[in-house]
Motif scaffolding. Structure first.
Motif, PDB file in Angstrom:
ATOM      1  N   VAL A 296       0.960  -1.229   0.032  1.00 29.35           N
ATOM      2  CA  VAL A 296       0.029  -0.001  -0.081  1.00 29.35           C
ATOM      3  C   VAL A 296       0.898   1.217  -0.109  1.00 29.35           C
ATOM      4  CG1 VAL A 296      -1.750   1.340   1.166  1.00 29.35           C
ATOM      5  CG2 VAL A 296      -1.985  -1.184   1.113  1.00 29.35           C
ATOM      6  N   ILE A 297       0.638   2.267  -0.894  1.00 32.35           N
ATOM      7  CA  ILE A 297       1.562   3.505  -1.315  1.00 32.35           C
ATOM      8  C   ILE A 297       1.101   4.284  -0.240  1.00 32.35           C
ATOM      9  CG2 ILE A 297       2.377   4.960  -2.752  1.00 32.35           C
ATOM     10  CD1 ILE A 297       1.900   2.658  -4.960  1.00 32.35           C
ATOM     11  N   ALA A 298       1.898   4.807   0.821  1.00 29.62           N
ATOM     12  CA  ALA A 298       1.180   5.818   1.713  1.00 29.62           C
ATOM     13  C   ALA A 298       1.263   7.045   0.826  1.00 29.62           C
ATOM     14  CB  ALA A 298       2.271   5.675   2.957  1.00 29.62           C
ATOM     15  N   ASN A 299       0.360   7.860   1.420  1.00 28.60           N
ATOM     16  CA  ASN A 299       0.361   9.627   0.714  1.00 28.60           C
ATOM     17  C   ASN A 299      -0.395  10.295   1.850  1.00 28.60           C
ATOM     18  OD1 ASN A 299      -2.770   9.665  -0.227  1.00 28.60           O
ATOM     19  ND2 ASN A 299      -2.176   7.734  -0.811  1.00 28.60           N
ATOM     20  N   ASN A 300      -0.400  11.708   1.388  1.00 35.01           N
ATOM     21  CA  ASN A 300      -1.118  12.591   2.408  1.00 35.01           C
ATOM     22  C   ASN A 300      -2.260  13.045   2.019  1.00 35.01           C
ATOM     23  OD1 ASN A 300      -0.241  13.874   0.250  1.00 35.01           O
ATOM     24  ND2 ASN A 300       0.974  15.197   1.325  1.00 35.01           N
ATOM     25  N   GLY A 301      -2.985  12.260   1.133  1.00 39.53           N
ATOM     26  CA  GLY A 301      -4.313  12.449   0.586  1.00 39.53           C
ATOM     27  C   GLY A 301      -4.314  13.142  -0.913  1.00 39.53           C
ATOM     28  N   THR A 302      -3.084  13.413  -1.228  1.00 42.68           N
ATOM     29  CA  THR A 302      -2.970  13.562  -2.753  1.00 42.68           C
ATOM     30  C   THR A 302      -2.399  12.359  -3.576  1.00 42.68           C
ATOM     31  OG1 THR A 302      -0.654  14.426  -2.422  1.00 42.68           O
ATOM     32  CG2 THR A 302      -2.640  15.881  -2.145  1.00 42.68           C
ATOM     33  N   ARG A 303      -2.490  12.247  -4.723  1.00 36.94           N
ATOM     34  CA  ARG A 303      -1.825  11.452  -5.630  1.00 36.94           C
ATOM     35  C   ARG A 303      -0.447  11.564  -5.629  1.00 36.94           C
ATOM     36  NH1 ARG A 303      -5.778  13.950  -8.647  1.00 36.94           N
ATOM     37  NH2 ARG A 303      -7.404  12.921  -9.138  1.00 36.94           N
TER      38      ARG A 303
ATOM     39  N   ILE B 263     -13.420   2.253   2.605  1.00 34.53           N
ATOM     40  CA  ILE B 263     -14.473   2.910   3.451  1.00 34.53           C
ATOM     41  C   ILE B 263     -13.698   2.851   4.685  1.00 34.53           C
ATOM     42  CG2 ILE B 263     -16.504   2.987   4.579  1.00 34.53           C
ATOM     43  CD1 ILE B 263     -17.883   1.219   2.483  1.00 34.53           C
ATOM     44  N   VAL B 264     -13.451   4.386   5.450  1.00 34.68           N
ATOM     45  CA  VAL B 264     -13.013   4.867   6.631  1.00 34.68           C
ATOM     46  C   VAL B 264     -13.790   5.525   7.333  1.00 34.68           C
ATOM     47  CG1 VAL B 264     -11.039   6.106   7.670  1.00 34.68           C
ATOM     48  CG2 VAL B 264     -10.587   5.037   5.496  1.00 34.68           C
ATOM     49  N   ASN B 265     -14.086   5.101   8.617  1.00 34.00           N
ATOM     50  CA  ASN B 265     -15.113   5.918   9.639  1.00 34.00           C
ATOM     51  C   ASN B 265     -14.243   7.020  10.161  1.00 34.00           C
ATOM     52  OD1 ASN B 265     -16.455   6.536  12.295  1.00 34.00           O
ATOM     53  ND2 ASN B 265     -17.788   5.191  11.156  1.00 34.00           N
ATOM     54  N   ILE B 266     -14.847   8.380   9.925  1.00 31.15           N
ATOM     55  CA  ILE B 266     -14.064   9.611  10.631  1.00 31.15           C
ATOM     56  C   ILE B 266     -15.265  10.381  11.186  1.00 31.15           C
ATOM     57  CG2 ILE B 266     -13.094  11.555   9.898  1.00 31.15           C
ATOM     58  CD1 ILE B 266     -11.945  10.494   7.574  1.00 31.15           C
ATOM     59  N   GLY B 267     -15.424  10.425  12.701  1.00 32.67           N
ATOM     60  CA  GLY B 267     -16.264  11.063  13.376  1.00 32.67           C
ATOM     61  C   GLY B 267     -17.640  10.558  13.154  1.00 32.67           C
ATOM     62  N   ALA B 268     -17.712   9.061  13.081  1.00 29.88           N
ATOM     63  CA  ALA B 268     -19.106   8.352  12.920  1.00 29.88           C
ATOM     64  C   ALA B 268     -19.683   8.684  11.480  1.00 29.88           C
ATOM     65  CB  ALA B 268     -19.873   8.828  14.079  1.00 29.88           C
ATOM     66  N   VAL B 269     -18.528   9.123  10.556  1.00 30.14           N
ATOM     67  CA  VAL B 269     -19.240   9.052   9.260  1.00 30.14           C
ATOM     68  C   VAL B 269     -18.328   8.333   8.186  1.00 30.14           C
ATOM     69  CG1 VAL B 269     -19.478  10.706   7.506  1.00 30.14           C
ATOM     70  CG2 VAL B 269     -20.120  11.509   9.747  1.00 30.14           C
ATOM     71  N   ASN B 270     -18.918   7.551   7.690  1.00 32.63           N
ATOM     72  CA  ASN B 270     -18.322   6.736   6.603  1.00 32.63           C
ATOM     73  C   ASN B 270     -17.619   7.615   5.278  1.00 32.63           C
ATOM     74  OD1 ASN B 270     -18.324   4.408   8.013  1.00 32.63           O
ATOM     75  ND2 ASN B 270     -20.359   3.615   6.988  1.00 32.63           N
ATOM     76  N   ASN B 271     -16.601   7.566   5.150  1.00 29.75           N
ATOM     77  CA  ASN B 271     -15.936   8.209   4.059  1.00 29.75           C
ATOM     78  C   ASN B 271     -15.159   7.302   2.997  1.00 29.75           C
ATOM     79  OD1 ASN B 271     -16.025  11.323   4.830  1.00 29.75           O
ATOM     80  ND2 ASN B 271     -15.723  10.405   6.683  1.00 29.75           N
ATOM     81  N   ILE B 272     -15.229   7.422   1.824  1.00 28.55           N
ATOM     82  CA  ILE B 272     -14.572   6.731   0.969  1.00 28.55           C
ATOM     83  C   ILE B 272     -13.114   7.129   0.592  1.00 28.55           C
ATOM     84  CG2 ILE B 272     -14.417   5.824  -1.183  1.00 28.55           C
ATOM     85  CD1 ILE B 272     -17.712   5.593  -1.449  1.00 28.55           C
ATOM     86  N   LYS B 273     -12.326   6.472   0.867  1.00 29.84           N
ATOM     87  CA  LYS B 273     -10.723   7.059   0.530  1.00 29.84           C
ATOM     88  C   LYS B 273     -10.026   5.943  -0.229  1.00 29.84           C
ATOM     89  CE  LYS B 273      -6.168   7.822   2.952  1.00 29.84           C
ATOM     90  NZ  LYS B 273      -5.890   7.877   4.603  1.00 29.84           N
ATOM     91  N   GLU B 274      -9.539   6.701  -1.370  1.00 27.82           N
ATOM     92  CA  GLU B 274      -8.581   5.661  -2.174  1.00 27.82           C
ATOM     93  C   GLU B 274      -7.271   5.510  -1.696  1.00 27.82           C
ATOM     94  OE1 GLU B 274      -9.002   7.949  -5.871  1.00 27.82           O
ATOM     95  OE2 GLU B 274     -10.657   7.194  -6.564  1.00 27.82           O
ATOM     96  N   ARG B 275      -7.005   4.280  -1.838  1.00 23.89           N
ATOM     97  CA  ARG B 275      -5.293   3.949  -1.675  1.00 23.89           C
ATOM     98  C   ARG B 275      -4.764   3.484  -2.986  1.00 23.89           C
ATOM     99  NH1 ARG B 275      -5.610  -0.864   2.426  1.00 23.89           N
ATOM    100  NH2 ARG B 275      -6.751  -1.802   0.790  1.00 23.89           N
ATOM    101  N   TYR B 276      -3.452   3.770  -3.062  1.00 25.80           N
ATOM    102  CA  TYR B 276      -2.772   3.417  -4.318  1.00 25.80           C
ATOM    103  C   TYR B 276      -2.052   2.224  -3.813  1.00 25.80           C
ATOM    104  CZ  TYR B 276      -4.177   7.867  -6.178  1.00 25.80           C
ATOM    105  OH  TYR B 276      -4.742   8.707  -6.665  1.00 25.80           O
ATOM    106  N   ILE B 277      -2.161   1.042  -4.686  1.00 25.06           N
ATOM    107  CA  ILE B 277      -1.431  -0.157  -4.325  1.00 25.06           C
ATOM    108  C   ILE B 277      -0.449  -0.662  -5.459  1.00 25.06           C
ATOM    109  CG2 ILE B 277      -2.191  -2.448  -3.618  1.00 25.06           C
ATOM    110  CD1 ILE B 277      -4.627  -1.920  -2.347  1.00 25.06           C
ATOM    111  N   CYS B 278       0.300  -1.304  -5.012  1.00 29.81           N
ATOM    112  CA  CYS B 278       1.318  -1.960  -6.174  1.00 29.81           C
ATOM    113  C   CYS B 278       1.294  -3.471  -5.706  1.00 29.81           C
ATOM    114  CB  CYS B 278       2.683  -1.459  -6.202  1.00 29.81           C
ATOM    115  SG  CYS B 278       3.502  -2.497  -7.436  1.00 29.81           S
ATOM    116  N   ASP B 279       0.944  -4.322  -6.695  1.00 32.01           N
ATOM    117  CA  ASP B 279       0.861  -5.940  -6.276  1.00 32.01           C
ATOM    118  C   ASP B 279       2.203  -6.377  -7.226  1.00 32.01           C
ATOM    119  OD1 ASP B 279      -1.304  -6.024  -4.893  1.00 32.01           O
ATOM    120  OD2 ASP B 279      -2.664  -6.226  -7.057  1.00 32.01           O
ATOM    121  N   PHE B 280       3.217  -6.860  -6.431  1.00 33.18           N
ATOM    122  CA  PHE B 280       4.452  -7.296  -7.028  1.00 33.18           C
ATOM    123  C   PHE B 280       4.111  -8.967  -7.287  1.00 33.18           C
ATOM    124  CE2 PHE B 280       5.747  -3.297  -5.339  1.00 33.18           C
ATOM    125  CZ  PHE B 280       6.611  -2.728  -6.306  1.00 33.18           C
ATOM    126  N   ASP B 281       5.041  -9.480  -8.086  1.00 31.01           N
ATOM    127  CA  ASP B 281       5.091 -11.075  -8.120  1.00 31.01           C
ATOM    128  C   ASP B 281       6.296 -11.144  -8.703  1.00 31.01           C
ATOM    129  OD1 ASP B 281       4.151 -13.568  -8.407  1.00 31.01           O
ATOM    130  OD2 ASP B 281       2.444 -13.500  -9.441  1.00 31.01           O
TER     131      ASP B 281
END
Length: 221
Positions: free
Chosen positions: A106-113, A166-184
């Motif tokens: 999972v590629i960590a980011n600060n909310g921007t691409r 889906i991330v729960n923030i302040g009792a509200v569900n928010n959709i957050k995008e994660r950037y992922i790299c699957d290596f093989d």
């Protein structure tokens, strides 16, 4: 690791004593599985490791938290050598035609691409004045390595994609995008490839370095 299908028996699990202490066997109900295949798995007490017997292959699934580092991958590959080695010994040193190491990061980011998705991977950044929003990219490189004194083609696969969480923030569900790299990192499918215990151990000894080099190819400065 691919192999001749192994069905669950108490005797087989007992033969893995010292390797899977406290692991619970679970039979997976799969209506699409062929009759000769039984899909089952052994789950660790902390639920962070699963040894899955999926028809004609064995998967070891391990959840590793924190930042990606060489130690975590090396520890995992040593675990693979131990588990697969015991299974191969117990079953009469069966051979496998294919072996793989396949971490997902999972590629960590600060909310921007992450910038590197634009600057280093995707050539198409804008279409009709709209910035690229989501994308999928797969790249495959084939590298020849020596295993057991034979030249073996090893696929280095990277698949970049976006996953919605889906991330729960302040009792509200928010959709957050994660950037992922699957290596093989896997040996090519070849009917002439036969990997016994020695070759399996050699593959996993080198695979952590193969992965680190491939990871750094994308992520190093």
């Amino acid at each position: 690791m691919f192999y001749t299908p192994l069905h669950y028996t108490r005797e087989f699990v007992n033969s893995l004593a010292g390797v899977v202490e406290g692991y619970l066997p679970v039979l997976v109900r799969d209506p699409n599985a062929l009759p000769m295949f039984q899909i089952w798995q052994l789950e660790s007490p902390d639920h962070k490791e699963v040894i899955a017997f999926n028809g004609d292959k064995i998967d070891i699934l391990k959840q590793i938290e924190g930042e990606m580092d060489d130690n975590g991958i090396v520890t995992f590959t040593e675990r693979c050598k131990t588990v697969f080695g015991r299974i191969m010994e117990t079953t009469g040193n069966i051979v496998s035609p294919r072996i793989a190491l396949a971490p997902s990061v999972v590629i960590a980011n600060n909310g921007t691409r992450p910038d590197f998705l634009y600057n280093r991977l995707f050539a198409c950044r804008e279409f009709k004045n709209a910035l690229l929003d989501t994308s999928s990219l797969s790249q495959v490189y084939r590298v020849v390595k020596s295993i057991g004194g034979k030249d073996i083609k090893i696929n280095h696969v990277a698949n970049f994609h976006v996953d919605s969480q889906i991330v729960n923030i302040g009792a509200v569900n928010n959709i957050k995008e994660r950037y992922i790299c699957d290596f093989d990192i896997n040996t090519m499918a070849d009917p002439d490839y036969k990997f016994g215990k020695t070759e399996m151990e050699e593959f996993f000894s080198m695979s952590s370095g193969c992965f680190t080099d491939f990871y750094n190819y994308y992520f190093s400065e």
